[in-house]
Write an enzyme that holds these catalytic residues in place. Structure first.
Site, PDB file in Angstrom:
ATOM      1  N   HIS A 137       0.826  -1.204   0.000  1.00 12.18           N
ATOM      2  CA  HIS A 137       0.000   0.000   0.000  1.00 12.18           C
ATOM      3  C   HIS A 137       0.862   1.256   0.000  1.00 12.18           C
ATOM      4  O   HIS A 137       1.878   1.330   0.690  1.00 12.18           O
ATOM      5  CB  HIS A 137      -0.894   0.021   1.234  1.00 12.18           C
ATOM      6  N   CYS A 180       0.650   1.993  -5.807  1.00 10.05           N
ATOM      7  CA  CYS A 180      -0.212   2.934  -6.510  1.00 10.05           C
ATOM      8  C   CYS A 180       0.412   4.325  -6.561  1.00 10.05           C
ATOM      9  O   CYS A 180       1.165   4.707  -5.666  1.00 10.05           O
ATOM     10  CB  CYS A 180      -1.574   3.021  -5.820  1.00 10.05           C
ATOM     11  N   ARG A 215       0.509   2.860 -11.557  1.00 14.00           N
ATOM     12  CA  ARG A 215       1.413   2.097 -10.708  1.00 14.00           C
ATOM     13  C   ARG A 215       2.829   2.662 -10.819  1.00 14.00           C
ATOM     14  O   ARG A 215       3.288   2.993 -11.912  1.00 14.00           O
ATOM     15  CB  ARG A 215       1.431   0.615 -11.114  1.00 14.00           C
TER      16      ARG A 215
END
Length: 267
Positions: free
Chosen positions: A175, A249, A258
């Site tokens: 994340h 991300c 990405r």
């Protein structure tokens, strides 16, 4: 005659004016807006702060648990022992390397001596990732499931990609924001920075040499054994080797693109 003197005077109840009714409606509307605002604020605090605290605490405990276990239990590796010796080993076990090499957290097996191990079960933590440049220490678990891996603050290992220290491409995801946000600052990495992966079998050091600032989420070329972007073919490699890929991300707080960091095994 006396009864007539006691006649009651009728009481007239006036209806509320339209102005009072409008004020009541506006007050209720204001209360609703304030309540919604507080709920949204609490949701933001939960997502941006509380999930990070929970995930980082769990990830830190997992790192300590893994390294404590590795320091106590010697690693096992594939051996060229005789068939009879190999047959006596359990399906998940392989012969051990020297104790001195396994006990040290800084042990650096060569590419040729990197052990062959079976993939861990989905969701199981099996490695520790360290990136000194951004002060990151985080567990690596098998798979990229949000509930089992990423939302716990772990970094996920793409199924089917190489194991740490092995030829091919060790592809990892994490994340950028919330739930521990381990890859929050991977955009700060520069060519030459070290990335270290430690497993039960050894410690492997990779060095950053390419960064793809953004690409499509469907750019599967970046995690292939010889990684190369299929969206931006000028980024990537053309020869087989031992690679490490970090994916997350970008921009922050979105999942539109990405960000890709590539490194190669040095020791």
């Amino acid at each position: 005659m006396r009864g007539r003197g006691r006649e009651r005077v009728p009481v007239v109840v006036q209806a509320r004016s339209g102005r009072h009714g409008l004020a009541r409606v506006l007050w209720i509307a204001a209360e609703t807006v304030v309540t919604c605002g507080v709920l949204i604020l609490l949701l933001v605090v939960h997502q941006l702060w509380w999930t990070n605290q929970q995930a980082r605490a769990e990830a830190g405990e997992q790192v300590a648990r893994l390294e404590r276990e590795w320091d106590i239990s010697p690693p096992v590796v594939e051996s060229s022992a005789s068939p009879s010796t190999a047959a006596s080993a359990s399906p998940s076990a392989v012969p051990s390397v020297s104790a001195s090499a396994s006990a040290s957290a800084s042990a650096a097996p060569s590419r040729a001596s990197a052990p062959s191990v079976s993939p861990p079960p989905s969701g199981a933590a099996f490695a520790v990732l360290r990136i000194p440049r951004i002060g990151l220490t985080v567990p690596v678990a098998q798979g990229i499931s949000k509930s089992k891996v990423l939302d716990k603050g772990y970094v996920g290992h793409y199924p089917g990609t190489a194991a740490p220290g092995r030829p091919g491409n060790v592809a990892l995801a994490g994340h950028r924001n919330t739930h521990g946000e381990p890859f929050r600052y991977v955009n700060r990495l520069r060519k030459g920075d070290e990335i270290v992966l430690r497993t039960r079998e050894g410690t492997y050091t990779y060095r950053v040499d390419q960064i793809l600032p953004f690409t499509s989420p469907r750019d599967t070329g970046v995690i292939q054994p010889v990684p190369r972007s299929i969206v931006k073919p000028s980024y990537g490699y053309s020869r087989a080797g031992s690679y490490l890929t970090l994916t997350t991300c970008t921009p922050e707080f979105t999942s539109r693109y990405r960000l890709i960091v590539w490194a190669t095994l040095r020791r």
